[in-house]
Design a protein around this motif. Sequence first.
Motif, PDB file in Angstrom:
ATOM      1  N   ASP A   1       0.179   1.252 -15.513  1.00  0.00           N
ATOM      2  CA  ASP A   1       0.982   1.660 -14.216  1.00  0.00           C
ATOM      3  C   ASP A   1       2.065   2.331 -14.815  1.00  0.00           C
ATOM      4  OD1 ASP A   1       1.278   0.168 -11.215  1.00  0.00           O
ATOM      5  OD2 ASP A   1       2.769   1.401 -11.870  1.00  0.00           O
ATOM      6  N   VAL A   2       2.303   3.381 -14.037  1.00  0.00           N
ATOM      7  CA  VAL A   2       3.587   4.283 -14.256  1.00  0.00           C
ATOM      8  C   VAL A   2       5.094   3.590 -14.163  1.00  0.00           C
ATOM      9  CG1 VAL A   2       2.316   6.445 -13.937  1.00  0.00           C
ATOM     10  CG2 VAL A   2       3.489   5.215 -12.067  1.00  0.00           C
ATOM     11  N   ASP A   3       4.850   2.534 -13.421  1.00  0.00           N
ATOM     12  CA  ASP A   3       6.290   1.961 -13.302  1.00  0.00           C
ATOM     13  C   ASP A   3       6.465   0.535 -13.939  1.00  0.00           C
ATOM     14  OD1 ASP A   3       8.329   0.846 -11.668  1.00  0.00           O
ATOM     15  OD2 ASP A   3       7.818   1.583  -9.988  1.00  0.00           O
TER      16      ASP A   3
ATOM     17  N   TYR B   1     -16.313   5.187   2.299  1.00  0.00           N
ATOM     18  CA  TYR B   1     -16.180   5.129   0.955  1.00  0.00           C
ATOM     19  C   TYR B   1     -15.767   3.867   0.363  1.00  0.00           C
ATOM     20  CZ  TYR B   1     -15.558  10.383   0.997  1.00  0.00           C
ATOM     21  OH  TYR B   1     -15.530  11.823   1.214  1.00  0.00           O
ATOM     22  N   ARG B   2     -16.153   3.027   1.284  1.00  0.00           N
ATOM     23  CA  ARG B   2     -15.623   1.638   0.881  1.00  0.00           C
ATOM     24  C   ARG B   2     -16.450   0.409   1.532  1.00  0.00           C
ATOM     25  NH1 ARG B   2      -9.494  -0.389   0.324  1.00  0.00           N
ATOM     26  NH2 ARG B   2      -9.763  -1.771   2.325  1.00  0.00           N
ATOM     27  N   GLU B   3     -16.106  -0.151   2.627  1.00  0.00           N
ATOM     28  CA  GLU B   3     -16.979  -1.229   3.114  1.00  0.00           C
ATOM     29  C   GLU B   3     -18.377  -0.830   3.661  1.00  0.00           C
ATOM     30  OE1 GLU B   3     -13.734  -0.627   3.678  1.00  0.00           O
ATOM     31  OE2 GLU B   3     -12.779  -2.282   3.789  1.00  0.00           O
TER      32      GLU B   3
ATOM     33  N   GLY C   1       0.690  -1.218   0.006  1.00  0.00           N
ATOM     34  CA  GLY C   1      -0.056   0.105  -0.068  1.00  0.00           C
ATOM     35  C   GLY C   1       0.741   1.302  -0.131  1.00  0.00           C
ATOM     36  N   GLY C   2       2.005   1.255  -0.411  1.00  0.00           N
ATOM     37  CA  GLY C   2       2.918   2.347  -0.552  1.00  0.00           C
ATOM     38  C   GLY C   2       3.606   2.962   0.579  1.00  0.00           C
ATOM     39  N   THR C   3       2.859   2.800   1.777  1.00  0.00           N
ATOM     40  CA  THR C   3       3.401   3.169   3.091  1.00  0.00           C
ATOM     41  C   THR C   3       3.046   2.362   4.168  1.00  0.00           C
ATOM     42  OG1 THR C   3       1.342   4.689   3.393  1.00  0.00           O
ATOM     43  CG2 THR C   3       3.389   5.793   2.482  1.00  0.00           C
TER      44      THR C   3
ATOM     45  N   GLY D   1       2.303   3.747 -18.325  1.00  0.00           N
ATOM     46  CA  GLY D   1       1.561   4.960 -18.590  1.00  0.00           C
ATOM     47  C   GLY D   1       0.830   5.634 -17.484  1.00  0.00           C
ATOM     48  N   ASN D   2       0.626   6.867 -17.549  1.00  0.00           N
ATOM     49  CA  ASN D   2      -0.005   7.361 -16.381  1.00  0.00           C
ATOM     50  C   ASN D   2      -1.672   7.346 -16.632  1.00  0.00           C
ATOM     51  OD1 ASN D   2      -1.302   9.375 -14.503  1.00  0.00           O
ATOM     52  ND2 ASN D   2       0.486  10.179 -14.463  1.00  0.00           N
ATOM     53  N   ALA D   3      -2.384   6.634 -15.793  1.00  0.00           N
ATOM     54  CA  ALA D   3      -3.769   6.372 -16.077  1.00  0.00           C
ATOM     55  C   ALA D   3      -4.503   7.788 -16.022  1.00  0.00           C
ATOM     56  CB  ALA D   3      -4.286   5.628 -14.698  1.00  0.00           C
TER      57      ALA D   3
ATOM     58  N   GLN E   1      -6.762   0.724  -9.195  1.00  0.00           N
ATOM     59  CA  GLN E   1      -6.183   0.575  -7.959  1.00  0.00           C
ATOM     60  C   GLN E   1      -4.806   1.255  -7.863  1.00  0.00           C
ATOM     61  OE1 GLN E   1      -6.088  -3.505  -6.033  1.00  0.00           O
ATOM     62  NE2 GLN E   1      -8.101  -2.830  -5.127  1.00  0.00           N
ATOM     63  N   THR E   2      -4.687   2.325  -8.496  1.00  0.00           N
ATOM     64  CA  THR E   2      -3.636   3.101  -7.900  1.00  0.00           C
ATOM     65  C   THR E   2      -3.743   3.582  -6.749  1.00  0.00           C
ATOM     66  OG1 THR E   2      -4.617   5.426  -8.629  1.00  0.00           O
ATOM     67  CG2 THR E   2      -3.416   4.190 -10.635  1.00  0.00           C
ATOM     68  N   SER E   3      -2.388   4.178  -6.123  1.00  0.00           N
ATOM     69  CA  SER E   3      -2.720   4.173  -4.754  1.00  0.00           C
ATOM     70  C   SER E   3      -3.095   5.744  -4.372  1.00  0.00           C
ATOM     71  CB  SER E   3      -1.115   4.088  -4.109  1.00  0.00           C
ATOM     72  OG  SER E   3      -0.127   4.375  -4.895  1.00  0.00           O
TER      73      SER E   3
HETATM   74  N1  LIG Z   1     -10.093  -3.166  -2.666  1.00  0.00           N
HETATM   75  C1  LIG Z   1      -9.814  -3.374  -1.696  1.00  0.00           C
HETATM   76  O1  LIG Z   1     -10.244  -3.824  -0.789  1.00  0.00           O
HETATM   77  C2  LIG Z   1      -8.460  -2.667  -1.364  1.00  0.00           C
HETATM   78  C3  LIG Z   1      -7.435  -3.548  -0.441  1.00  0.00           C
HETATM   79  C4  LIG Z   1      -6.280  -2.896  -0.310  1.00  0.00           C
HETATM   80  C5  LIG Z   1      -5.784  -1.812  -0.982  1.00  0.00           C
HETATM   81  N2  LIG Z   1      -6.820  -1.154  -1.689  1.00  0.00           N
HETATM   82  C6  LIG Z   1      -6.225   0.153  -2.148  1.00  0.00           C
HETATM   83  O2  LIG Z   1      -5.663  -0.214  -3.572  1.00  0.00           O
HETATM   84  C7  LIG Z   1      -4.763   0.660  -3.938  1.00  0.00           C
HETATM   85  C8  LIG Z   1      -3.432   0.332  -4.327  1.00  0.00           C
HETATM   86  O3  LIG Z   1      -3.097  -0.551  -3.252  1.00  0.00           O
HETATM   87  P1  LIG Z   1      -1.551  -1.098  -3.606  1.00  0.00           P
HETATM   88  O4  LIG Z   1      -1.304  -1.834  -2.373  1.00  0.00           O
HETATM   89  O5  LIG Z   1      -1.476  -1.884  -4.984  1.00  0.00           O
HETATM   90  O6  LIG Z   1      -0.549   0.184  -3.764  1.00  0.00           O
HETATM   91  P2  LIG Z   1       0.763   0.244  -4.248  1.00  0.00           P
HETATM   92  O7  LIG Z   1       1.499   1.523  -3.950  1.00  0.00           O
HETATM   93  O8  LIG Z   1       1.677  -1.120  -3.974  1.00  0.00           O
HETATM   94  O9  LIG Z   1       0.697   0.270  -5.762  1.00  0.00           O
HETATM   95  C9  LIG Z   1       0.012   1.294  -6.463  1.00  0.00           C
HETATM   96  C10 LIG Z   1       0.604   1.588  -7.903  1.00  0.00           C
HETATM   97  O10 LIG Z   1      -0.027   2.572  -8.630  1.00  0.00           O
HETATM   98  C11 LIG Z   1       0.977   2.836  -9.551  1.00  0.00           C
HETATM   99  N3  LIG Z   1       0.542   4.294  -9.778  1.00  0.00           N
HETATM  100  C12 LIG Z   1       0.631   5.674  -9.023  1.00  0.00           C
HETATM  101  N4  LIG Z   1       0.143   6.664  -9.576  1.00  0.00           N
HETATM  102  C13 LIG Z   1      -0.134   6.383 -11.016  1.00  0.00           C
HETATM  103  C14 LIG Z   1      -0.612   6.779 -11.813  1.00  0.00           C
HETATM  104  N5  LIG Z   1      -1.075   8.066 -12.140  1.00  0.00           N
HETATM  105  N6  LIG Z   1      -0.955   6.146 -13.056  1.00  0.00           N
HETATM  106  C15 LIG Z   1      -0.746   4.727 -13.247  1.00  0.00           C
HETATM  107  N7  LIG Z   1      -0.122   4.079 -12.030  1.00  0.00           N
HETATM  108  C16 LIG Z   1       0.006   4.863 -10.946  1.00  0.00           C
HETATM  109  C17 LIG Z   1       2.196   2.812  -8.896  1.00  0.00           C
HETATM  110  O11 LIG Z   1       3.291   2.852  -9.541  1.00  0.00           O
HETATM  111  C18 LIG Z   1       2.118   1.514  -7.992  1.00  0.00           C
HETATM  112  O12 LIG Z   1       2.501   0.555  -8.907  1.00  0.00           O
HETATM  113  C19 LIG Z   1      -4.460   1.664  -2.526  1.00  0.00           C
HETATM  114  O13 LIG Z   1      -4.990   2.957  -2.408  1.00  0.00           O
HETATM  115  C20 LIG Z   1      -5.091   0.656  -1.377  1.00  0.00           C
HETATM  116  O14 LIG Z   1      -5.483   1.635  -0.323  1.00  0.00           O
HETATM  117  C21 LIG Z   1      -7.809  -1.610  -1.753  1.00  0.00           C
END
Ligand SMILES: NC(=O)c1ccc[n+]([C@@H]2O[C@H](COP(=O)([O-])OP(=O)(O)OC[C@H]3O[C@@H](n4cnc5c(N)ncnc54)[C@H](O)[C@@H]3O)[C@@H](O)[C@H]2O)c1
Lengths: 543, 543
Positions: B189-191, B445-447, B45-47, B234-236, B256-258
Amino acid sequence: MSEIRAPRGTAYTAQGWPQEAAKRMLMNNLDPDVAERPQDLVVYGGTGKAARDWPSFHAIVRELDALKGDETLLVQSGKPVGVLRTHEWAPRVLIANSNLVGDWATWPEFRRLEQLGLTMYGQMTAGSWIYIGTQGILQGTYETFAAVAAKKYGGDLAGTLTLTGGCGGMGGAQPLAVTMNGGVCLIVDVDRTRLQRRVDTRYLDVIADSLDEAVSIALKAKAERKALSVGVVGNAAEVFPTLLANGVAIDIVTDQTSAHDPLSYLPIGVEPADMAEYARTKPEEFTDRSRVSMAKQVEAMVGFQDAGAEVFDYGNSIRGEAKLAGYERAFDFPGFVPAYVRPLFAEGKGPFRWAALSGDPADIAATDRAVLDLFPDNDPLARWIRMAGERVAFQGLPSRICWLGYGERDKAGVRFNDMVARGEVSAPIVIGRDHLDAGSVASPYRETEAMLDGSDAIADWPLLNALVNTASGASWVSIHHGGGVGIGRSIHAGQVCVADGTALAGQKIERVLTNDPAMGVLRHVDAGYESHSAGGVQIPMAR
Amino acid sequence: MSEIRAPRGTAYTAQGWPQEAAKRMLMNNLDPDVAERPQDLVVYGGTGKAARDWPSFHAIVRELDALKGDETLLVQSGKPVGVLRTHEWAPRVLIANSNLVGDWATWPEFRRLEQLGLTMYGQMTAGSWIYIGTQGILQGTYETFAAVAAKKYGGDLAGTLTLTGGCGGMGGAQPLAVTMNGGVCLIVDVDRTRLQRRVDTRYLDVIADSLDEAVSIALKAKAERKALSVGVVGNAAEVFPTLLANGVAIDIVTDQTSAHDPLSYLPIGVEPADMAEYARTKPEEFTDRSRVSMAKQVEAMVGFQDAGAEVFDYGNSIRGEAKLAGYERAFDFPGFVPAYVRPLFAEGKGPFRWAALSGDPADIAATDRAVLDLFPDNDPLARWIRMAGERVAFQGLPSRICWLGYGERDKAGVRFNDMVARGEVSAPIVIGRDHLDAGSVASPYRETEAMLDGSDAIADWPLLNALVNTASGASWVSIHHGGGVGIGRSIHAGQVCVADGTALAGQKIERVLTNDPAMGVLRHVDAGYESHSAGGVQIPMAR
Ligand SMILES: NC(=O)c1ccc[n+]([C@@H]2O[C@H](COP(=O)([O-])OP(=O)(O)OC[C@H]3O[C@@H](n4cnc5c(N)ncnc54)[C@H](O)[C@@H]3O)[C@@H](O)[C@H]2O)c1
Ligand SMILES: NC(=O)c1ccc[n+]([C@@H]2O[C@H](COP(=O)([O-])OP(=O)(O)OC[C@H]3O[C@@H](n4cnc5c(N)ncnc54)[C@H](O)[C@@H]3O)[C@@H](O)[C@H]2O)c1
C-alpha cells in the motif's frame, strides 16, 4: 397465431380482479385494433413489445390465471421468471424491461442480447400493459399544440400551418391534435398504409397525391382559417428541405418519425420495401445512412426556426441522432417538455388514463361524467373530455385519458372505485398512466431536458417512483430503459391500479394516486421549480 | 462536527424499531471505529458516503425520529427528499443512490453533478446504511481464498505466498483472510497509515521496512509453512513488476487498490501527499496517469499468471481501467466471481449479516450459537463462525456475517426474531446484506462477469430484486449505481430487515429472506446454471 382480444364482461378466470386486469390489459395491448404488429407482439413505436415471445406470452397468461392474491409474478423483459409469495398490499406483477448497465447501454449490445433471446424492447406502455391506442398520445399531443397556440397564436391554431413527419402508432395522433386546435397540418410519411390507417380512424382528413397538391390544399385551408389535415407520402429527410427551399409559409414544425431507433428511420435513397431486410443484414451501414438523413431533416428544421417558425423536438431523439451524424446545430431547437410541459409537471400534472374491463363504452361515458363533475372549474379538461367523447374512436377496451395533477388523481381514482362498488359501471376500471409523467422518468433529451439545476441525467427519481408505487399498493409496477428516446437515453417507471370496488382497492388507489404525482412535485421542487402543490407534500429539506 | 456513534440499548426516540434501526445504522456507518473518513461522511471505498452532506444527515435523522409506522422516507443520493404515507408492510425508507441515465453514466458527468450538490457516491453498504466494518469483506475474502485453496492447494494455503495491493477499508481484510486459510500474504500500500491501522486491529501481522525485507520475511514463513502477513509501503504499479522481474516465488496474485475510481489510485511518480490536490485540480490528467500505472500493474499480474500463478481480479475494475489505458491482455485473468463464487450464487448463497442494536456483544454471541445450532452439518460455516468469534474485533455496533443460501436465510432471520421476542437478546437485531449477492446485482466486470448465456449486462434483475424486497416487507431498500466497480459498470440493490420480535416482523422477515435469495436462484437458473434450490422456487418457464 389466432387474434388476441381481451375478454370482456364480469365473468373471469383469474383468482382476483387485479390478476384478471393484468391479463386483460396484456391481451388488449395485442388486440389487432390496438397493436401495430400483433403477430410480432409489437404494440407501438416500431419495436415496443408486450411480451418477449409467444411462449412467454402464454406463460404469463397462465401464471396470471393461477396467481393468488398474496403472490407476485416477476417479468424480466417480457418473460415471466418467477412467482413469489408476498402479501395483499403488494403488486401482483413486477416488471423490468430493457434495462442495461450503463457502459453496455448501446443499441448494438441491446440487439445482440435481443437476438440471444435475453431481452426485449418494452417502450413505455407496451411492455407494461397499459397502452390504449393512439388516444393516449392524442391527448398529450393535443395539450402540447394547445400550449403552442397559447404561447404564440392567442389560444388557437386557426390560420396556422404545422409541418410534421411520421404518421405511425404515436405520430398518427398529430393531424387530429392540430385540427382539434383549429389548425392545418401537413404530415409526411414514407408509408402510405400508415397514412391510410389514420384516414380510416378519422385522425387524418385527406391524403394528397403529390407534394405540390398537398402544399396547395394546406395553404388554401390556412388562408381560409379552416382546420384540415393533409397527408403526403415522402421521406421527411427530403420533403422538409424541399419545403424550406421553396419558402412555403409554415408556422410550426416538429417530427415523430421513429428516429429513436436508427434502424426504423428510412434513409434517403432506400426503398421502403427494402428497409427491413437492409436494416437486418447491415445494421451498422443502415444506421450511418439513417443518421445522415436525420441530420438533413434536422438541418431543415433549424432552417425553419431561423425563418421564424415555432420548432420543437417531439421526443423521438432526432436531435441526438443528427448530432451523432455530425450536425452541430442539432440542439438549436428545444424539446417539447422544457418548452411547454414542465410547469405542469411541477404540479404533479401528467397522463391519467383508465380502461373499462367490461368492454362497455357506457362505462367510459359514466366515468367521463364523473370527471366533469369532480372538476367543474377546469375548462381545458372539460373541453378535452367532451371532444374526446365525440371524436375518439375506441381501440380495444374502451378507455379515456386526461391530464390530472397532485390532489386530483386520487380523487378521480377513489370516485371510480366507488362507482364500481355501487354498480354505476358494470365491471372494474383499470387506472394507469404513460411513463412520460412528472416524477417517473429521467430522460435528458425529453422529459428532463434542461432542468433548472442541471439534474437532467440523474436517474434516482424514476427508481424511487417505482419503489414508491410498489410500496403504496399499485397492482403492477414497471421499470423500463429506453422508451421513446432509445437505449442509453432514459429510465422510466409505470404503475397501474385496479379499481375493483373493494375497500382495500380504495385505500391502495388513494395512496398510489397521491404518492405517484407527489413524486413529480418532489422532483421539481428539488430542482428549484415553483410548485403550488408543494405545501401539501412533506419535503424534509424544504421545511 | 462532533463524533457520531449509534445510540445503544433499548430506549429509543423514534416512533418504532424499524425507524430507530435505520437511524442507528446510518449513525453506525459514520462511527469513527467504522468509517474511513467520518468527517467527510465517507464510510469506505474512498468515496462511498452515508449521506450527501451534513444538513442532509441531520435532516434524515430528524425525519427518522418523526416517521410514523405507515410512512416512508425517500432518500435520493443521500438527501431526504420526501415523506409519503404508505402502509405498515411497506419499507420505512426507500433509497436510490448515484443512478444516472446510461449515456451520461460517466465519471466526469457524475463528478459534475456531485460538485453541483446533486448526487453522491453510495458505494454498496455505505449509502444504504448496513456497513459493518471490515468483517463484511473479511468473510467474503476468507471464502474466496478458501475456494482458491480448495481448487489448487488441497484445501488450505499453507506453504503458499499471496501478493496483493491495497490495504484500505475493504482490501485491509486480505492479510487476515489469507492467514485464516494458513497462508502467507505480502500486501503493498502507498499509505503506511493504512497498513498500521490493520496491525492495530490484528488484521495484519507486521510491516516491513523495505521491499527486500518484506520478501525475505515472507519467503521464510512460506518455507516454514507458517501463516503470516507482511505489509510493505510502495506503489503496486512499481512493486508488482519488480517482484515479477526478480522471480520471487509468488503463488497467488490479486489486488484491492481503489482502482474502480481512477482518482483514488496513486499514479507512479506522484507523492501520496500530493495526490488529493492533484486529483482535484487536474482530474483528467490524473486519470490518464493512474490508468497507465494500473496497466503496468495488470501487465505484471498477467506475467505472474504466465509463470503459473493463480491470478484473479478482486472486483475493483483494475482490468477495465488497464484496458482503457490500451493494455490488450488486461482481461487475460478472470474475475473472482466466475472463478470461484458463481456456483454459490446459483443456490442463492450470499452475504447474510446482522447487527445487535443493543450494542451488547453478548447478543451476537447468542446469535452465533443460534446459527451453529440451526445448521449443524455445515462445517465451513461453523469454522467461520468460531474463528470470527475469536479473531474479529467488532467495529461500531457488534455484528456478524456469514454466507447463507435459499432456504437458510429465512430460518436464521425468523429464529433471530423469536430470540428478540423471548428476550434471549436484549434489543432488536438488524438483518441485511451487501449488494454483492446472488440476485441483486448486474456488474459485467464482477458479479455477472461471463454469465453462461451472455446476459452479463442485463440490469433487469437488480431492479426486480429491489421491487421484490419492497413488496415483501423489508425495512429499507436501496438501488445503487457504480458500487465497487465504478460509474457505468454496475447496478445493484440492497435490503435490510429489522427483527423487533413482533409477529409482523416475523412474517416480513420470512417473506424477504425467502424471496431475496430466491432472486439469485431465478437469475442463475434463467441463465442456464444448475441449482439444487430450483425445485423450491416457482419458475414459470421451467415448469
Ligand atoms: N471484491 C469485492 O467484492 C469488493 C468489495 C468491495 C470493494 N471492492 C473494491 O476494492 C477496492 C478497494 O476498496 P477499499 O474500500 O479498500 O478502498 P480504499 O480506498 O479504502 O483503499 C484503497 C487502498 O489502495 C491504496 N492505493 C491507492 N493507490 C495505490 C497504488 N498505486 N499502490 C498501492 N496502493 C494504492 C490506498 O492507499 C488505499 O489504502 C475498491 O476498488 C473497491 O471498489 C471490491
Ligand atoms: N412525444 C412523446 O412523448 C412520444 C411518445 C411516444 C413516442 N414518441 C416517439 O415518437 C416516434 C414515433 O413513434 P411511433 O410510435 O409513431 O413510431 P412508428 O414506428 O409507429 O411510426 C414511425 C413512422 O415514421 C415513418 N418513417 C420512418 N422513416 C421515415 C422517414 N425518413 N420519413 C418519413 N417517415 C418516416 C414510418 O413509416 C412510420 O409510419 C418514436 O421515436 C417514439 O419514440 C414520442
